[in-house]
Design a protein around this motif. Sequence first.
Motif, mmCIF file in Angstrom:
data_model
loop_
_atom_site.group_PDB
_atom_site.id
_atom_site.type_symbol
_atom_site.label_atom_id
_atom_site.label_comp_id
_atom_site.label_asym_id
_atom_site.label_seq_id
_atom_site.Cartn_x
_atom_site.Cartn_y
_atom_site.Cartn_z
ATOM 1 N N GLU A 162 -3.243 0.278 -3.907
ATOM 2 C CA GLU A 162 -2.513 -0.965 -3.717
ATOM 3 C C GLU A 162 -1.713 -1.254 -4.985
ATOM 4 O OE1 GLU A 162 -3.385 -5.158 -1.481
ATOM 5 O OE2 GLU A 162 -4.989 -4.325 -2.696
ATOM 6 N N ARG A 220 -10.448 -6.391 -5.576
ATOM 7 C CA ARG A 220 -9.191 -5.654 -5.464
ATOM 8 C C ARG A 220 -8.624 -5.352 -6.840
ATOM 9 N NH1 ARG A 220 -5.503 -9.265 -1.618
ATOM 10 N NH2 ARG A 220 -4.023 -7.552 -1.817
ATOM 11 N N LYS A 229 0.836 -1.200 0.000
ATOM 12 C CA LYS A 229 0.000 0.000 0.000
ATOM 13 C C LYS A 229 0.869 1.248 0.000
ATOM 14 C CE LYS A 229 -4.144 -0.022 1.342
ATOM 15 N NZ LYS A 229 -5.383 0.208 0.645
#
Length: 168
Positions: free
Chosen positions: A32, A144, A27
């Motif tokens: 990310e 994600r 991060k």
Amino acid sequence: MPHNTTSFTASEAGISDLALSEFLAFKLGEEEYGIDILRVQEIRSFERPTRMANAPEHILGVVNLRGVIVPIVDMRIKFKLSPVNYDIFTVVIVLNIGARVVGMVVDGVSDVITLSPQQLRPVPEFSSAIGSDHLLAIGSLENRMLILIDIEKLMSSADLGLFPALVH
């Protein structure tokens, strides 16, 4: 012929090595990122490096890692993110770049992620602190998204100022 997202391949994203599938996720701010796990030597807790005179702001200094002097780059400063806050989650990812070792300060490391070629998407063209030639692809995994960085290209780029002998 336009490609739909289901037929996209890693080679279309400019990733020539289809075996490149394991990434260390970390991060920086709210984003990310992922880097090739094979470039990672170790992950260490953050310790203040020894500052070097006239070093660029993003190069915090150097640390002695078992007899090897390792330059430490703060990626939040390099990418012009919000003010840097060093806390218990801040870590240094120690990388092997060619024959050199360099440390990269990040806000935290989450996990190692394996991505198949079908999970990789091309990087859209836009202006950012990371040059598009330093980005491999966008990795998509459930809910994600990882911005996959070509860490070797980024760390050996002229604007980072780490390896002047490597710049031609």
